[in-house]
Motif scaffolding. Sequence first.
Motif, short mmCIF file in Angstrom:
data_model
loop_
_atom_site.label_atom_id
_atom_site.label_comp_id
_atom_site.label_asym_id
_atom_site.label_seq_id
_atom_site.Cartn_x
_atom_site.Cartn_y
_atom_site.Cartn_z
N THR A 371 47.90 55.48 24.32
CA THR A 371 46.80 55.54 23.37
C THR A 371 46.52 54.13 22.86
O THR A 371 47.39 53.26 22.89
N ALA A 372 45.29 53.93 22.40
CA ALA A 372 44.90 52.59 21.93
C ALA A 372 43.69 52.72 21.02
O ALA A 372 42.99 53.75 21.03
N ARG A 373 43.43 51.68 20.28
CA ARG A 373 42.22 51.63 19.45
C ARG A 373 41.12 50.81 20.12
O ARG A 373 39.95 50.93 19.74
N ARG A 374 41.50 49.99 21.08
CA ARG A 374 40.51 49.17 21.79
C ARG A 374 40.97 49.02 23.24
O ARG A 374 42.13 48.70 23.50
N VAL A 375 40.06 49.27 24.17
CA VAL A 375 40.36 49.14 25.59
C VAL A 375 39.31 48.24 26.23
O VAL A 375 38.11 48.46 26.05
N GLU A 376 39.76 47.25 26.96
CA GLU A 376 38.85 46.33 27.66
C GLU A 376 39.14 46.42 29.15
O GLU A 376 40.27 46.23 29.60
N VAL A 377 38.12 46.74 29.93
CA VAL A 377 38.28 46.96 31.37
C VAL A 377 37.48 45.93 32.14
O VAL A 377 36.32 45.65 31.83
N THR A 378 38.11 45.34 33.15
CA THR A 378 37.44 44.42 34.06
C THR A 378 37.71 44.86 35.49
O THR A 378 38.69 45.54 35.77
N GLY A 379 36.82 44.48 36.39
CA GLY A 379 36.98 44.82 37.79
C GLY A 379 37.60 43.67 38.57
O GLY A 379 37.83 42.58 38.05
N ALA A 380 37.83 43.90 39.85
CA ALA A 380 38.43 42.87 40.69
C ALA A 380 37.54 41.64 40.79
O ALA A 380 38.02 40.53 40.97
N ALA A 381 36.23 41.85 40.65
CA ALA A 381 35.32 40.72 40.77
C ALA A 381 35.50 39.71 39.66
O ALA A 381 35.12 38.56 39.78
N THR A 382 36.13 40.12 38.54
CA THR A 382 36.30 39.22 37.42
C THR A 382 37.65 38.51 37.44
O THR A 382 37.94 37.73 36.56
N ARG A 383 38.46 38.79 38.48
CA ARG A 383 39.75 38.13 38.56
C ARG A 383 39.62 36.78 39.25
O ARG A 383 38.68 36.50 39.98
N SER A 384 40.62 35.97 39.06
CA SER A 384 40.61 34.65 39.69
C SER A 384 40.86 34.80 41.19
O SER A 384 41.36 35.81 41.66
#
Length: 463
Positions: A371-384
């Motif tokens: 559980t969380a109060r804030r979740v931030e999701v990124t895709g593979a395209a945003t990785r280095s």
Amino acid sequence: MARARLMARCALIAAVAGVVLLLTGLGAGGLLVLVIGLAGIVGAVVGIWWFLAHRGPLRLLGAVLAVGAPIAVLVLYFTFGLWLTVLLASGLWAVALFCARMALRRPEHGAGVGTPTVRVRGERRPRPRRPVLIMNPKSGGGKVGRFGLVERAEKLGARVILIDPSVETDVAALARDAVADGADLLGVAGGDGTQALVAAVAAEHDLPFLVVSAGTRNHFALDLGLDREDPSTCLDALVHGEELRVDLGSVSGRAFVNTVSFGVYADVVQRPEYRDAKAGTALDALPDLLQGGQGPGLDAVADDSRLIAQQAILVSNNPYAAPDPFGAAAATRPRLDGGELGVIGVRVTTAAEAAGLAVWGTQATGLNVLTARRVEVTGAATRSASGNGAGPGSGGGTIAVAVDGEALILPTPVVCTLRPRALRVLVPRDRPGSVPPPPRLDWRRINELAFHSSPGTTRRNST
């Protein structure tokens, strides 16, 4: 307390008897029952994985294995003369589970053997004077017309706005116009995606919101305890209503009442052909998505916890009682005002991992539940380029998202938050209520109930 103690003792007796039966087998090979049964489960799950994640001959072999493994288990039980042991062990385990759940059932859920329901009581409110309901006549296969919702709503004093399904309609704009015209209640007869858009407007203007269960699945109505079989009963709230305060989710500024999905499911629903051929579209897309060809992993940060290279992530407005990816359709949320997001991350890339998920459930390494109060999701395209996570706040790409079942493409990072008790929901005082989730099987707690005679000690240990 006496009933709980009796049920706990019966559960332990039945469980121990089942274990003794399987260990001794009464001359019929009890351990062999376990080995054959476990092999059948693993074989069936591996077959399902091959069927979903591959094409051609391997998919056909997977279908044969998924169907054939359970049949082979039954044949082996009869061939080796194990069927009596299986029946006895299954019966004892069923008794143990039944008694354990009865012992752990909360007092407010009742002590009977029937299906209990819970109705959260809200504050009674006066009858709205200028209610406005937005209805989608095509939603749920035409429930608006089939249940006479327009006529009943107008008879109760509501103004009804019918959406024209043949043209694209800004539902939120319709709701804002209704507020500008003096509406003192907003309601929706339609799917959960439409419910969320109008709910956001209601929360923005601090107006009560009415849910009419005229969609296909009506998950939001289910967790509110509304009648999903007869949506016309939801309109009783206009006359005899009470108000509940519930949380409202937000994903990159867009409201949601149930879930936000990322990954495999979100990618499937993006396809234009999905609406007309759901099963066929999913089977065609899943091999590429599950094997990684078109389904790059997802990274997420849930408060201080990091999830790396997940195939699917589900963020829910309050956590579901049973975080089971195989039983999501039947899952419910015990409460809608807990102030926390539920987060489920899944990473399964091989048949062995799929089998582990089926055997170990929430304890499997491929499943993350938190559980969380804030979740931030990124895709593979945003990785280095090196493959390491770029961390929160990295952007520059887009990602497929399904918000309450609606397909969207959003720029990364996608941020999910919750507005605690932001939505005023008007519900009928006389409604079916929601079915409470079965209590989590905690055998240590069962042992305490069975042998600790002090009620105070039991209550203290249960926290």
